[in-house]
Design a protein around this motif. Structure first.
Motif, PDB file in Angstrom:
ATOM      1  N   TRP A  87      -8.764  45.658  25.581  1.00 50.99           N
ATOM      2  CA  TRP A  87      -7.924  44.469  25.524  1.00 50.99           C
ATOM      3  C   TRP A  87      -6.445  44.938  26.348  1.00 50.99           C
ATOM      4  O   TRP A  87      -6.163  45.944  25.913  1.00 50.99           O
ATOM      5  CB  TRP A  87      -7.812  43.586  24.305  1.00 50.99           C
ATOM      6  CG  TRP A  87      -6.905  44.407  23.592  1.00 50.99           C
ATOM      7  CD1 TRP A  87      -7.638  45.076  22.369  1.00 50.99           C
ATOM      8  CD2 TRP A  87      -5.682  44.244  22.942  1.00 50.99           C
ATOM      9  NE1 TRP A  87      -6.615  45.794  21.694  1.00 50.99           N
ATOM     10  CE2 TRP A  87      -5.404  45.145  21.976  1.00 50.99           C
ATOM     11  CE3 TRP A  87      -4.526  43.532  23.519  1.00 50.99           C
ATOM     12  CZ2 TRP A  87      -4.117  45.309  21.321  1.00 50.99           C
ATOM     13  CZ3 TRP A  87      -3.434  43.916  23.087  1.00 50.99           C
ATOM     14  CH2 TRP A  87      -3.131  44.481  21.918  1.00 50.99           C
ATOM     15  N   GLY A  88      -5.829  44.309  26.855  1.00 56.89           N
ATOM     16  CA  GLY A  88      -4.487  44.202  27.378  1.00 56.89           C
ATOM     17  C   GLY A  88      -3.692  42.968  27.411  1.00 56.89           C
ATOM     18  O   GLY A  88      -4.325  42.160  27.460  1.00 56.89           O
ATOM     19  N   MET A  89      -2.380  43.244  27.134  1.00 55.53           N
ATOM     20  CA  MET A  89      -1.500  42.111  27.400  1.00 55.53           C
ATOM     21  C   MET A  89      -0.356  42.698  28.139  1.00 55.53           C
ATOM     22  O   MET A  89       0.136  43.770  27.876  1.00 55.53           O
ATOM     23  CB  MET A  89      -0.965  41.833  26.027  1.00 55.53           C
ATOM     24  CG  MET A  89      -0.063  40.309  25.968  1.00 55.53           C
ATOM     25  SD  MET A  89       0.433  39.994  24.518  1.00 55.53           S
ATOM     26  CE  MET A  89      -1.084  39.565  23.648  1.00 55.53           C
ATOM     27  N   GLY A  90       0.299  41.601  29.255  1.00 58.77           N
ATOM     28  CA  GLY A  90       1.257  42.104  29.721  1.00 58.77           C
ATOM     29  C   GLY A  90       2.013  40.990  30.512  1.00 58.77           C
ATOM     30  O   GLY A  90       1.548  39.852  30.404  1.00 58.77           O
ATOM     31  N   GLY A  91       2.999  41.347  31.216  1.00 59.94           N
ATOM     32  CA  GLY A  91       3.743  40.144  31.750  1.00 59.94           C
ATOM     33  C   GLY A  91       3.459  39.856  33.136  1.00 59.94           C
ATOM     34  O   GLY A  91       2.770  40.757  33.944  1.00 59.94           O
ATOM     35  N   TRP A  92       3.654  38.524  33.511  1.00 61.30           N
ATOM     36  CA  TRP A  92       3.313  38.466  34.989  1.00 61.30           C
ATOM     37  C   TRP A  92       4.062  37.537  35.690  1.00 61.30           C
ATOM     38  O   TRP A  92       4.792  36.448  34.983  1.00 61.30           O
ATOM     39  CB  TRP A  92       1.974  37.632  35.232  1.00 61.30           C
ATOM     40  CG  TRP A  92       1.392  37.373  36.368  1.00 61.30           C
ATOM     41  CD1 TRP A  92       0.668  38.363  36.944  1.00 61.30           C
ATOM     42  CD2 TRP A  92       1.558  36.198  37.245  1.00 61.30           C
ATOM     43  NE1 TRP A  92       0.151  37.674  38.173  1.00 61.30           N
ATOM     44  CE2 TRP A  92       0.796  36.440  38.529  1.00 61.30           C
ATOM     45  CE3 TRP A  92       2.104  35.128  37.153  1.00 61.30           C
ATOM     46  CZ2 TRP A  92       0.690  35.662  39.272  1.00 61.30           C
ATOM     47  CZ3 TRP A  92       1.833  34.149  37.979  1.00 61.30           C
ATOM     48  CH2 TRP A  92       1.286  34.517  39.235  1.00 61.30           C
ATOM     49  N   LEU A  93       4.916  37.966  36.676  1.00 60.60           N
ATOM     50  CA  LEU A  93       5.799  37.107  37.513  1.00 60.60           C
ATOM     51  C   LEU A  93       5.320  36.511  38.710  1.00 60.60           C
ATOM     52  O   LEU A  93       4.884  37.551  39.431  1.00 60.60           O
ATOM     53  CB  LEU A  93       7.288  37.540  37.303  1.00 60.60           C
ATOM     54  CG  LEU A  93       7.807  37.983  36.086  1.00 60.60           C
ATOM     55  CD1 LEU A  93       8.944  38.676  36.184  1.00 60.60           C
ATOM     56  CD2 LEU A  93       8.276  36.410  35.497  1.00 60.60           C
ATOM     57  N   VAL A  94       5.436  35.484  39.224  1.00 64.86           N
ATOM     58  CA  VAL A  94       4.986  35.196  40.491  1.00 64.86           C
ATOM     59  C   VAL A  94       5.570  35.805  41.929  1.00 64.86           C
ATOM     60  O   VAL A  94       4.798  36.440  42.714  1.00 64.86           O
ATOM     61  CB  VAL A  94       5.206  33.659  40.691  1.00 64.86           C
ATOM     62  CG1 VAL A  94       6.365  33.076  41.361  1.00 64.86           C
ATOM     63  CG2 VAL A  94       4.086  33.130  41.930  1.00 64.86           C
ATOM     64  N   PHE A  95       6.932  36.283  41.855  1.00 66.26           N
ATOM     65  CA  PHE A  95       7.469  36.722  43.103  1.00 66.26           C
ATOM     66  C   PHE A  95       6.977  38.268  43.236  1.00 66.26           C
ATOM     67  O   PHE A  95       6.767  38.607  44.233  1.00 66.26           O
ATOM     68  CB  PHE A  95       9.127  36.470  43.164  1.00 66.26           C
ATOM     69  CG  PHE A  95       9.235  35.203  43.366  1.00 66.26           C
ATOM     70  CD1 PHE A  95       8.910  34.461  44.512  1.00 66.26           C
ATOM     71  CD2 PHE A  95       9.943  34.238  42.273  1.00 66.26           C
ATOM     72  CE1 PHE A  95       9.154  33.088  44.950  1.00 66.26           C
ATOM     73  CE2 PHE A  95      10.036  33.007  42.556  1.00 66.26           C
ATOM     74  CZ  PHE A  95       9.901  32.463  43.691  1.00 66.26           C
ATOM     75  N   PRO A  96       7.068  39.093  42.276  1.00 63.51           N
ATOM     76  CA  PRO A  96       6.547  40.254  42.181  1.00 63.51           C
ATOM     77  C   PRO A  96       4.951  40.580  42.757  1.00 63.51           C
ATOM     78  O   PRO A  96       4.454  41.384  43.511  1.00 63.51           O
ATOM     79  CB  PRO A  96       6.705  40.872  41.094  1.00 63.51           C
ATOM     80  CG  PRO A  96       7.875  40.130  40.306  1.00 63.51           C
ATOM     81  CD  PRO A  96       7.483  38.956  40.911  1.00 63.51           C
ATOM     82  N   PHE A  97       4.183  39.719  42.378  1.00 59.37           N
ATOM     83  CA  PHE A  97       2.724  39.497  42.575  1.00 59.37           C
ATOM     84  C   PHE A  97       2.763  39.069  43.935  1.00 59.37           C
ATOM     85  O   PHE A  97       1.998  39.819  44.814  1.00 59.37           O
ATOM     86  CB  PHE A  97       1.997  38.147  41.866  1.00 59.37           C
ATOM     87  CG  PHE A  97       0.789  37.895  42.177  1.00 59.37           C
ATOM     88  CD1 PHE A  97      -0.045  38.945  42.004  1.00 59.37           C
ATOM     89  CD2 PHE A  97       0.546  36.845  43.020  1.00 59.37           C
ATOM     90  CE1 PHE A  97      -1.572  38.620  42.585  1.00 59.37           C
ATOM     91  CE2 PHE A  97      -0.723  36.614  43.500  1.00 59.37           C
ATOM     92  CZ  PHE A  97      -2.052  37.497  43.134  1.00 59.37           C
ATOM     93  N   LEU A  98       3.570  38.268  44.617  1.00 57.60           N
ATOM     94  CA  LEU A  98       3.399  37.823  46.058  1.00 57.60           C
ATOM     95  C   LEU A  98       3.777  38.981  46.899  1.00 57.60           C
ATOM     96  O   LEU A  98       3.299  39.206  47.844  1.00 57.60           O
ATOM     97  CB  LEU A  98       4.323  36.696  46.242  1.00 57.60           C
ATOM     98  CG  LEU A  98       3.728  35.193  45.890  1.00 57.60           C
ATOM     99  CD1 LEU A  98       4.983  34.027  45.780  1.00 57.60           C
ATOM    100  CD2 LEU A  98       2.552  34.790  46.316  1.00 57.60           C
ATOM    101  N   GLN A  99       4.968  39.861  46.552  1.00 55.88           N
ATOM    102  CA  GLN A  99       5.343  40.957  47.170  1.00 55.88           C
ATOM    103  C   GLN A  99       4.206  41.928  47.202  1.00 55.88           C
ATOM    104  O   GLN A  99       4.004  42.526  48.405  1.00 55.88           O
ATOM    105  CB  GLN A  99       6.615  41.620  46.628  1.00 55.88           C
ATOM    106  CG  GLN A  99       7.752  40.711  46.835  1.00 55.88           C
ATOM    107  CD  GLN A  99       8.880  41.177  46.241  1.00 55.88           C
ATOM    108  OE1 GLN A  99       8.846  41.867  45.048  1.00 55.88           O
ATOM    109  NE2 GLN A  99      10.232  41.039  46.541  1.00 55.88           N
TER     110      GLN A  99
END
Length: 159
Positions: A87-99
């Protein structure tokens, strides 16, 4: 679409059934704090173990992941380790993802959001306020609670 009410006494069973229906092993959590992320991982593991061919003290070998992208609960994220070791858990933000995905793929996603703005990506607001209203203490006291069903739309063009 599956909707599960975390306040329901049958929440864990409802969530497990939704995961049976979808087969999901990745989830996004807007709450952040509290028990939700751990509950999601626990239900994913329960679904995976339903079809396990043999027992493993380490749990299923299928990786389960929860991405926290919001902080509606600013308290600690609580995990009750009942979901094996994969398993894993992490943070996610839309703008870094889009880049990361690049301009062409990002543009396709933006077009999809625009096309589905009134369906898949529809948002409902309990109140629309002007920018001046949004700065009033009584208004701030309502929208700063981060309460379900109390989302405010700040419209700077509203008089």
């Amino acid at each position: 679409m599956n909707v599960c009410n975390a306040d329901s006494p049958t929440f864990m069973q409802d969530l497990t059934q939704a995961l049976v229906a979808t087969g999901a092993t990745i989830a996004f959590d807007a709450i952040g704090g509290g028990k939700l992320a751990g509950q999601i991982l626990t239900c994913m593991e329960a679904v995976l173990n339903r079809t396990a061919k043999e027992y493993s003290r380490y749990g299923s070998a299928t990786h389960k992941q929860v991405y926290i992208y919001g902080g509606l609960d600013s308290g600690p994220t609580e995990l009750s380790r009942s979901f094996g070791m994969a398993w894993g858990m992490g943070g996610w933000l839309v703008f870094p993802f889009l880049q990361k995905i690049g301009p062409a793929t990002a543009q396709r996603l933006k077009h999809r959001v625009a096309a589905e703005l009134k369906t898949t990506f529809a948002t409902h607001y309990s109140k629309e306020v002007s920018l001046a209203q949004a700065l009033q203490l009584d208004t701030i006291s309502v929208y700063s609670k981060r309460a379900t069903g109390e989302k405010y739309l700040i419209n700077p063009n509203k008089g």
